[in-house]
Design a protein around this motif. Structure first.
Motif, PDB file in Angstrom:
ATOM      1  N   VAL A  91      -3.887   6.888   2.665  1.00  0.00           N
ATOM      2  CA  VAL A  91      -4.306   8.264   2.919  1.00  0.00           C
ATOM      3  C   VAL A  91      -5.666   8.560   3.264  1.00  0.00           C
ATOM      4  O   VAL A  91      -6.516   7.451   2.752  1.00  0.00           O
ATOM      5  CB  VAL A  91      -3.321   9.437   1.400  1.00  0.00           C
ATOM      6  N   SER A  92      -6.270   9.325   3.819  1.00  0.00           N
ATOM      7  CA  SER A  92      -7.377   9.652   4.329  1.00  0.00           C
ATOM      8  C   SER A  92      -8.132  10.708   3.351  1.00  0.00           C
ATOM      9  O   SER A  92      -7.919  11.436   3.534  1.00  0.00           O
ATOM     10  CB  SER A  92      -7.716   9.844   5.757  1.00  0.00           C
ATOM     11  N   THR A  93      -9.465  10.971   3.898  1.00  0.00           N
ATOM     12  CA  THR A  93      -9.931  11.618   2.698  1.00  0.00           C
ATOM     13  C   THR A  93     -11.488  12.186   3.843  1.00  0.00           C
ATOM     14  O   THR A  93     -11.403  11.279   5.239  1.00  0.00           O
ATOM     15  CB  THR A  93     -11.336  11.683   2.041  1.00  0.00           C
ATOM     16  N   TYR A  94     -12.531  13.021   4.217  1.00  0.00           N
ATOM     17  CA  TYR A  94     -13.347  13.187   5.149  1.00  0.00           C
ATOM     18  C   TYR A  94     -14.036  11.943   5.318  1.00  0.00           C
ATOM     19  O   TYR A  94     -14.204  11.641   6.657  1.00  0.00           O
ATOM     20  CB  TYR A  94     -13.889  14.010   4.632  1.00  0.00           C
ATOM     21  N   ASN A  95     -14.679  11.421   4.449  1.00  0.00           N
ATOM     22  CA  ASN A  95     -15.616  10.384   4.364  1.00  0.00           C
ATOM     23  C   ASN A  95     -14.841   9.110   4.187  1.00  0.00           C
ATOM     24  O   ASN A  95     -15.285   8.087   4.788  1.00  0.00           O
ATOM     25  CB  ASN A  95     -16.154   9.870   2.640  1.00  0.00           C
ATOM     26  N   THR A  96     -13.683   8.349   4.255  1.00  0.00           N
ATOM     27  CA  THR A  96     -12.830   6.816   3.897  1.00  0.00           C
ATOM     28  C   THR A  96     -11.088   6.985   4.436  1.00  0.00           C
ATOM     29  O   THR A  96     -11.158   8.552   4.005  1.00  0.00           O
ATOM     30  CB  THR A  96     -13.225   6.579   3.013  1.00  0.00           C
ATOM     31  N   ASP A  97     -11.377   6.388   3.930  1.00  0.00           N
ATOM     32  CA  ASP A  97      -9.588   6.125   3.471  1.00  0.00           C
ATOM     33  C   ASP A  97      -9.216   5.004   2.186  1.00  0.00           C
ATOM     34  O   ASP A  97      -9.867   4.019   1.928  1.00  0.00           O
ATOM     35  CB  ASP A  97      -9.283   5.162   4.750  1.00  0.00           C
ATOM     36  N   TYR A  98      -7.545   5.012   1.726  1.00  0.00           N
ATOM     37  CA  TYR A  98      -7.354   4.759   0.789  1.00  0.00           C
ATOM     38  C   TYR A  98      -6.166   4.087   1.004  1.00  0.00           C
ATOM     39  O   TYR A  98      -5.106   4.755   1.796  1.00  0.00           O
ATOM     40  CB  TYR A  98      -6.983   5.654  -0.652  1.00  0.00           C
ATOM     41  N   ILE A  99      -6.152   2.794   0.547  1.00  0.00           N
ATOM     42  CA  ILE A  99      -4.849   2.422   1.169  1.00  0.00           C
ATOM     43  C   ILE A  99      -3.955   2.323   0.331  1.00  0.00           C
ATOM     44  O   ILE A  99      -4.402   1.308  -1.339  1.00  0.00           O
ATOM     45  CB  ILE A  99      -5.253   0.937   1.461  1.00  0.00           C
ATOM     46  N   LEU A 100      -2.909   2.818  -0.472  1.00  0.00           N
ATOM     47  CA  LEU A 100      -1.489   2.653  -1.092  1.00  0.00           C
ATOM     48  C   LEU A 100      -0.793   0.938  -0.942  1.00  0.00           C
ATOM     49  O   LEU A 100      -0.434   0.910   0.376  1.00  0.00           O
ATOM     50  CB  LEU A 100      -0.334   3.305  -1.852  1.00  0.00           C
ATOM     51  N   VAL A 101      -0.487   0.314  -2.030  1.00  0.00           N
ATOM     52  CA  VAL A 101       0.467  -1.005  -1.681  1.00  0.00           C
ATOM     53  C   VAL A 101       1.831  -0.905  -2.731  1.00  0.00           C
ATOM     54  O   VAL A 101       0.948  -0.281  -3.950  1.00  0.00           O
ATOM     55  CB  VAL A 101       0.454  -2.209  -1.709  1.00  0.00           C
ATOM     56  N   LYS A 102       2.705  -1.016  -2.960  1.00  0.00           N
ATOM     57  CA  LYS A 102       3.045  -1.471  -4.087  1.00  0.00           C
ATOM     58  C   LYS A 102       3.047  -2.243  -5.266  1.00  0.00           C
ATOM     59  O   LYS A 102       2.442  -3.019  -5.017  1.00  0.00           O
ATOM     60  CB  LYS A 102       4.976  -1.855  -3.877  1.00  0.00           C
ATOM     61  N   GLU A 103       2.951  -1.770  -6.385  1.00  0.00           N
ATOM     62  CA  GLU A 103       2.668  -2.497  -7.624  1.00  0.00           C
ATOM     63  C   GLU A 103       2.343  -4.474  -7.379  1.00  0.00           C
ATOM     64  O   GLU A 103       1.639  -4.928  -7.756  1.00  0.00           O
ATOM     65  CB  GLU A 103       2.500  -2.250  -8.894  1.00  0.00           C
ATOM     66  N   GLU A 104       4.214  -3.990  -7.347  1.00  0.00           N
ATOM     67  CA  GLU A 104       5.078  -5.647  -7.153  1.00  0.00           C
ATOM     68  C   GLU A 104       3.505  -6.404  -5.887  1.00  0.00           C
ATOM     69  O   GLU A 104       3.711  -7.675  -5.914  1.00  0.00           O
ATOM     70  CB  GLU A 104       5.704  -5.802  -7.382  1.00  0.00           C
ATOM     71  N   ASN A 105       2.828  -5.560  -5.336  1.00  0.00           N
ATOM     72  CA  ASN A 105       1.983  -6.350  -4.160  1.00  0.00           C
ATOM     73  C   ASN A 105       0.753  -6.494  -4.093  1.00  0.00           C
ATOM     74  O   ASN A 105      -0.019  -6.806  -3.206  1.00  0.00           O
ATOM     75  CB  ASN A 105       2.760  -5.981  -2.339  1.00  0.00           C
ATOM     76  N   PHE A 106       0.343  -6.002  -5.540  1.00  0.00           N
ATOM     77  CA  PHE A 106      -1.041  -5.146  -5.563  1.00  0.00           C
ATOM     78  C   PHE A 106      -1.710  -6.889  -5.126  1.00  0.00           C
ATOM     79  O   PHE A 106      -2.874  -7.279  -5.118  1.00  0.00           O
ATOM     80  CB  PHE A 106      -1.333  -4.280  -6.393  1.00  0.00           C
ATOM     81  N   ALA A 107      -1.585  -8.052  -6.289  1.00  0.00           N
ATOM     82  CA  ALA A 107      -2.367  -8.626  -6.529  1.00  0.00           C
ATOM     83  C   ALA A 107      -2.424  -9.591  -5.206  1.00  0.00           C
ATOM     84  O   ALA A 107      -3.449  -9.991  -5.084  1.00  0.00           O
ATOM     85  CB  ALA A 107      -1.939  -9.700  -7.270  1.00  0.00           C
ATOM     86  N   ARG A 108      -1.623  -9.629  -4.971  1.00  0.00           N
ATOM     87  CA  ARG A 108      -1.300 -10.822  -3.481  1.00  0.00           C
ATOM     88  C   ARG A 108      -2.000 -10.429  -2.349  1.00  0.00           C
ATOM     89  O   ARG A 108      -2.889 -10.742  -1.420  1.00  0.00           O
ATOM     90  CB  ARG A 108       0.036 -10.655  -3.054  1.00  0.00           C
ATOM     91  N   ALA A 109      -1.724  -9.220  -2.331  1.00  0.00           N
ATOM     92  CA  ALA A 109      -2.746  -7.788  -1.255  1.00  0.00           C
ATOM     93  C   ALA A 109      -4.169  -8.293  -1.484  1.00  0.00           C
ATOM     94  O   ALA A 109      -4.790  -8.100  -0.991  1.00  0.00           O
ATOM     95  CB  ALA A 109      -2.215  -6.503  -0.799  1.00  0.00           C
ATOM     96  N   MET A 110      -4.712  -7.996  -2.483  1.00  0.00           N
ATOM     97  CA  MET A 110      -5.833  -8.325  -2.870  1.00  0.00           C
ATOM     98  C   MET A 110      -6.574  -9.759  -2.016  1.00  0.00           C
ATOM     99  O   MET A 110      -7.884  -9.645  -1.595  1.00  0.00           O
ATOM    100  CB  MET A 110      -6.472  -8.096  -3.642  1.00  0.00           C
ATOM    101  N   ALA A 111      -5.503 -10.474  -2.552  1.00  0.00           N
ATOM    102  CA  ALA A 111      -5.419 -11.786  -2.360  1.00  0.00           C
ATOM    103  C   ALA A 111      -5.729 -12.268  -0.289  1.00  0.00           C
ATOM    104  O   ALA A 111      -7.155 -12.763  -0.483  1.00  0.00           O
ATOM    105  CB  ALA A 111      -5.062 -13.398  -3.161  1.00  0.00           C
ATOM    106  N   VAL A 112      -4.939 -11.795  -0.059  1.00  0.00           N
ATOM    107  CA  VAL A 112      -4.623 -11.407   0.633  1.00  0.00           C
ATOM    108  C   VAL A 112      -5.841 -11.094   1.858  1.00  0.00           C
ATOM    109  O   VAL A 112      -6.562 -11.669   2.925  1.00  0.00           O
ATOM    110  CB  VAL A 112      -3.520 -10.907   1.458  1.00  0.00           C
ATOM    111  N   LEU A 113      -6.605  -9.673   1.475  1.00  0.00           N
ATOM    112  CA  LEU A 113      -7.362  -9.357   1.640  1.00  0.00           C
ATOM    113  C   LEU A 113      -8.997 -10.347   1.456  1.00  0.00           C
ATOM    114  O   LEU A 113      -9.821 -10.430   2.660  1.00  0.00           O
ATOM    115  CB  LEU A 113      -7.902  -8.147   1.659  1.00  0.00           C
ATOM    116  N   GLN A 114      -8.915 -10.889  -0.147  1.00  0.00           N
ATOM    117  CA  GLN A 114     -10.749 -11.227   0.048  1.00  0.00           C
ATOM    118  C   GLN A 114     -10.111 -12.560   0.915  1.00  0.00           C
ATOM    119  O   GLN A 114     -11.505 -13.249   1.882  1.00  0.00           O
ATOM    120  CB  GLN A 114     -10.358 -11.609  -1.198  1.00  0.00           C
ATOM    121  N   GLU A 115      -9.289 -13.269   1.578  1.00  0.00           N
ATOM    122  CA  GLU A 115      -9.251 -14.741   2.283  1.00  0.00           C
ATOM    123  C   GLU A 115      -9.157 -14.191   3.868  1.00  0.00           C
ATOM    124  O   GLU A 115      -9.816 -14.757   4.177  1.00  0.00           O
ATOM    125  CB  GLU A 115      -7.345 -15.236   1.864  1.00  0.00           C
TER     126      GLU A 115
END
Length: 121
Positions: free
Chosen positions: A91-115
């Motif tokens: 979802v997006s606002t005028y200023n930026t974007d928000y990315i939603l992922v399912k709770e069970e994938n959130f920690a893995r998504a954060m790790a993948v993005l940091q990598e």
């Protein structure tokens, strides 16, 4: 690029009337088209009556104000997550974007993005 974790669970739902939305809530996205009325909000703020509802979402925000001329920001994020079989809802606002992922994938998504070089706050 910096990403900020949103520290509360979210719900994505469909409604049959805008009056059901708590317009005083501090965080929500509301979209109305000729076909539907959709709401993304804190799970605790979800209206009691929805026509469809999916709980269990977490989110992060792309930090800063994104100029409309910037190209490929969502594409790069979505490609990175897709390569690791992590689906998203954006979802997006005028200023930026928000990315939603399912709770069970959130920690893995954060790790993948940091990598991949993203800074997570």
């Amino acid at each position: 690029m910096e990403l900020k974790k949103i520290d509360f669970p979210l719900t994505v739902c469909k409604l049959d009337a805008m009056e059901k939305v708590d317009m005083k809530a501090d965080f929500f996205f509301l979209a109305k088209t000729d076909e539907e009325l959709s709401l993304v909000c804190k799970t605790e703020d979800t209206p009691a009556q929805t026509t469809a509802r999916e709980d269990g979402w977490r989110a992060f925000r792309i930090e800063g104000t994104l100029d409309f001329s910037l190209i490929g920001i969502l594409s790069k994020l979505s490609t990175t997550l897709a390569e690791h079989k992590i689906g998203l809802f954006a979802v997006s606002t005028y200023n930026t974007d928000y990315i939603l992922v399912k709770e069970e994938n959130f920690a893995r998504a954060m790790a993948v993005l940091q990598e991949s070089g993203y800074v997570i706050k």
